[in-house]
Design a protein around this motif. Sequence first.
Motif, PDB file in Angstrom:
ATOM      1  N   ILE A 140       0.857  -1.191   0.000  1.00 34.90           N
ATOM      2  CA  ILE A 140       0.000   0.000   0.000  1.00 34.90           C
ATOM      3  C   ILE A 140       0.895   1.244   0.000  1.00 34.90           C
ATOM      4  O   ILE A 140       1.638   1.471   0.960  1.00 34.90           O
ATOM      5  CB  ILE A 140      -0.901   0.030   1.252  1.00 34.90           C
ATOM      6  CG1 ILE A 140      -1.623  -1.311   1.436  1.00 34.90           C
ATOM      7  CG2 ILE A 140      -1.897   1.185   1.176  1.00 34.90           C
ATOM      8  CD1 ILE A 140      -2.400  -1.417   2.743  1.00 34.90           C
ATOM      9  N   GLU A 144      -1.811   6.219   0.247  1.00 34.51           N
ATOM     10  CA  GLU A 144      -3.133   5.572   0.289  1.00 34.51           C
ATOM     11  C   GLU A 144      -3.394   4.870   1.622  1.00 34.51           C
ATOM     12  O   GLU A 144      -4.450   4.279   1.829  1.00 34.51           O
ATOM     13  CB  GLU A 144      -3.253   4.553  -0.855  1.00 34.51           C
ATOM     14  CG  GLU A 144      -3.224   5.206  -2.211  1.00 34.51           C
ATOM     15  CD  GLU A 144      -3.011   4.199  -3.344  1.00 34.51           C
ATOM     16  OE1 GLU A 144      -3.324   3.011  -3.152  1.00 34.51           O
ATOM     17  OE2 GLU A 144      -2.503   4.623  -4.393  1.00 34.51           O
ATOM     18  N   PHE A 145      -2.408   4.918   2.496  1.00 33.71           N
ATOM     19  CA  PHE A 145      -2.521   4.164   3.753  1.00 33.71           C
ATOM     20  C   PHE A 145      -3.343   4.917   4.801  1.00 33.71           C
ATOM     21  O   PHE A 145      -4.038   4.317   5.606  1.00 33.71           O
ATOM     22  CB  PHE A 145      -1.119   3.870   4.296  1.00 33.71           C
ATOM     23  CG  PHE A 145      -1.112   2.940   5.465  1.00 33.71           C
ATOM     24  CD1 PHE A 145      -1.265   1.570   5.293  1.00 33.71           C
ATOM     25  CD2 PHE A 145      -0.969   3.436   6.759  1.00 33.71           C
ATOM     26  CE1 PHE A 145      -1.277   0.707   6.373  1.00 33.71           C
ATOM     27  CE2 PHE A 145      -0.973   2.577   7.852  1.00 33.71           C
ATOM     28  CZ  PHE A 145      -1.127   1.213   7.660  1.00 33.71           C
ATOM     29  N   TYR A 146      -3.258   6.269   4.771  1.00 36.18           N
ATOM     30  CA  TYR A 146      -3.941   7.075   5.786  1.00 36.18           C
ATOM     31  C   TYR A 146      -5.352   7.385   5.295  1.00 36.18           C
ATOM     32  O   TYR A 146      -5.525   8.043   4.280  1.00 36.18           O
ATOM     33  CB  TYR A 146      -3.187   8.382   6.023  1.00 36.18           C
ATOM     34  CG  TYR A 146      -1.697   8.196   6.184  1.00 36.18           C
ATOM     35  CD1 TYR A 146      -1.172   7.602   7.326  1.00 36.18           C
ATOM     36  CD2 TYR A 146      -0.815   8.592   5.181  1.00 36.18           C
ATOM     37  CE1 TYR A 146       0.190   7.420   7.473  1.00 36.18           C
ATOM     38  CE2 TYR A 146       0.555   8.424   5.320  1.00 36.18           C
ATOM     39  CZ  TYR A 146       1.053   7.838   6.467  1.00 36.18           C
ATOM     40  OH  TYR A 146       2.398   7.661   6.608  1.00 36.18           O
ATOM     41  N   LEU A 147      -6.351   6.913   6.035  1.00 36.21           N
ATOM     42  CA  LEU A 147      -7.733   7.076   5.567  1.00 36.21           C
ATOM     43  C   LEU A 147      -8.483   8.175   6.299  1.00 36.21           C
ATOM     44  O   LEU A 147      -9.469   8.713   5.786  1.00 36.21           O
ATOM     45  CB  LEU A 147      -8.504   5.764   5.722  1.00 36.21           C
ATOM     46  CG  LEU A 147      -7.985   4.569   4.924  1.00 36.21           C
ATOM     47  CD1 LEU A 147      -8.928   3.381   5.079  1.00 36.21           C
ATOM     48  CD2 LEU A 147      -7.810   4.921   3.443  1.00 36.21           C
ATOM     49  N   ARG A 151      -7.149   6.548  11.412  1.00 44.26           N
ATOM     50  CA  ARG A 151      -7.687   5.406  10.648  1.00 44.26           C
ATOM     51  C   ARG A 151      -6.734   5.087   9.510  1.00 44.26           C
ATOM     52  O   ARG A 151      -6.276   5.988   8.809  1.00 44.26           O
ATOM     53  CB  ARG A 151      -9.068   5.740  10.079  1.00 44.26           C
ATOM     54  CG  ARG A 151     -10.187   5.687  11.104  1.00 44.26           C
ATOM     55  CD  ARG A 151     -11.545   5.585  10.435  1.00 44.26           C
ATOM     56  NE  ARG A 151     -11.760   6.658   9.457  1.00 44.26           N
ATOM     57  CZ  ARG A 151     -11.898   6.466   8.158  1.00 44.26           C
ATOM     58  NH1 ARG A 151     -11.845   5.261   7.633  1.00 44.26           N
ATOM     59  NH2 ARG A 151     -12.099   7.500   7.364  1.00 44.26           N
ATOM     60  N   ASN A 152      -6.463   3.798   9.317  1.00 45.62           N
ATOM     61  CA  ASN A 152      -5.576   3.415   8.219  1.00 45.62           C
ATOM     62  C   ASN A 152      -6.207   2.294   7.395  1.00 45.62           C
ATOM     63  O   ASN A 152      -7.316   1.853   7.673  1.00 45.62           O
ATOM     64  CB  ASN A 152      -4.189   3.013   8.754  1.00 45.62           C
ATOM     65  CG  ASN A 152      -4.275   1.809   9.671  1.00 45.62           C
ATOM     66  OD1 ASN A 152      -5.048   0.882   9.435  1.00 45.62           O
ATOM     67  ND2 ASN A 152      -3.475   1.814  10.738  1.00 45.62           N
ATOM     68  N   ALA A 153      -5.481   1.869   6.371  1.00 41.00           N
ATOM     69  CA  ALA A 153      -6.053   0.945   5.382  1.00 41.00           C
ATOM     70  C   ALA A 153      -5.920  -0.521   5.769  1.00 41.00           C
ATOM     71  O   ALA A 153      -6.235  -1.399   4.966  1.00 41.00           O
ATOM     72  CB  ALA A 153      -5.372   1.184   4.025  1.00 41.00           C
ATOM     73  N   GLU A 155      -6.798  -4.105   7.044  1.00 45.02           N
ATOM     74  CA  GLU A 155      -7.990  -4.925   7.289  1.00 45.02           C
ATOM     75  C   GLU A 155      -7.839  -5.580   8.675  1.00 45.02           C
ATOM     76  O   GLU A 155      -6.718  -5.710   9.181  1.00 45.02           O
ATOM     77  CB  GLU A 155      -8.125  -5.998   6.201  1.00 45.02           C
ATOM     78  CG  GLU A 155      -8.348  -5.459   4.794  1.00 45.02           C
ATOM     79  CD  GLU A 155      -9.697  -4.766   4.631  1.00 45.02           C
ATOM     80  OE1 GLU A 155     -10.597  -5.014   5.459  1.00 45.02           O
ATOM     81  OE2 GLU A 155      -9.843  -3.966   3.691  1.00 45.02           O
TER      82      GLU A 155
END
Length: 286
Positions: A140, A144-147, A151-153, A155
């Motif tokens: 990743i 794109e990892f920090y949402l 919060r991160n990506a 699962e």
Amino acid sequence: MDFLRPTTWAQALAAKADRPGALPVQGGTDVMVEINFDVRRPEALLDLNQVAELREWGMTDGICRIGAGVTYATVVDELGGVLPGLAQAARTVGSPQIRNRGTVAGNLGAASPAGDSHPPLLAAGAVVEVESRERGTRLIPAAEFYLGVKRNALEPDELIRAVRVEPAQGPQYFSKVGTRNAMVIAVCSFAVALHPGERRVGTGIGSAAPTPRRALEAEALLARELDWHAPLDPALLARFGELCARAAAPIDDVRGTAAYRVHAVGVMARRTLTWAWNDHLARRAA
Ligand SMILES: Cc1cc2nc3c(=O)[nH]c(=O)nc-3n(C[C@H](O)[C@H](O)[C@H](O)COP(=O)(O)OP(=O)(O)OC[C@H]3O[C@@H](n4cnc5c(N)ncnc54)[C@H](O)[C@@H]3O)c2cc1C
């Protein structure tokens, strides 16, 4: 609360797959504070400290791979030449005690917008290597990892295995504004990384938006207009600072006002680019 203690990476992945509610703990410098203050009460802790391979870093196919258990102290001591921006940021984290326990992966896991690793990882184009028992490895890009805020990506069944970063091809700098010089959460921060081979400059903004982020328009400006053989044009530098400041979307909070943060991001952007550019020209002249 159960305490899971795998001794191999395979066992760690199995434990996370079987108990997605188990909270990973590496250095514990975020997790233990949250548990002490009753911010969270996970059903289980998944202690990764016995998984020896996580504590290693090395070069694979020309890419620096930093295991999830590598501490800030190791980054400072061993990676200053390979990843100077990340090492500068690591030097500003907490105190010696925190740097001896805390990890870059823990910073990614916590995904605080104020985490000091994030701007240099963004500027350098880092990729987060995550893994689950069922689906294997997923790469990743840091961007794109920090949402969202914290919060991160990841699962629920995934763990961070490592961070992959290309060794610095040019100068890198990190700058952090705080209310004092040490043991301070960033009011805001900024990182720049020159990629001379690609004629590109990477950026990372910290603590001035819901997530760490790049200043994309500022990067595009330099990609279009920077003359890599000449002194830095003051008008271009000023425009770069403006676009970096404009990329920030901060809030007022106890550490600083939004207006101050926007201003400070612009100042740090100009400063770090100037430092990096001076190094770039000096290297060319040497
Ligand atoms: C006194 C003090 C000062 C601090 N100063 C700073 C500072 O200056 N700058 C800064 O950025 N931070 C600072 N911090 C915060 C903290 O030290 C950092 O965020 C650090 O990087 C966390 O790393 P850790 O290994 O201790 O993570 P942990 O506390 O073990 O974990 C943090 C989060 O990451 C998750 N996690 C850990 N490892 C993995 C993995 N392999 N896979 C998936 N998830 C994982 C955990 O579940 C948790 O959600 C400070 C904390 C304290 C207590």
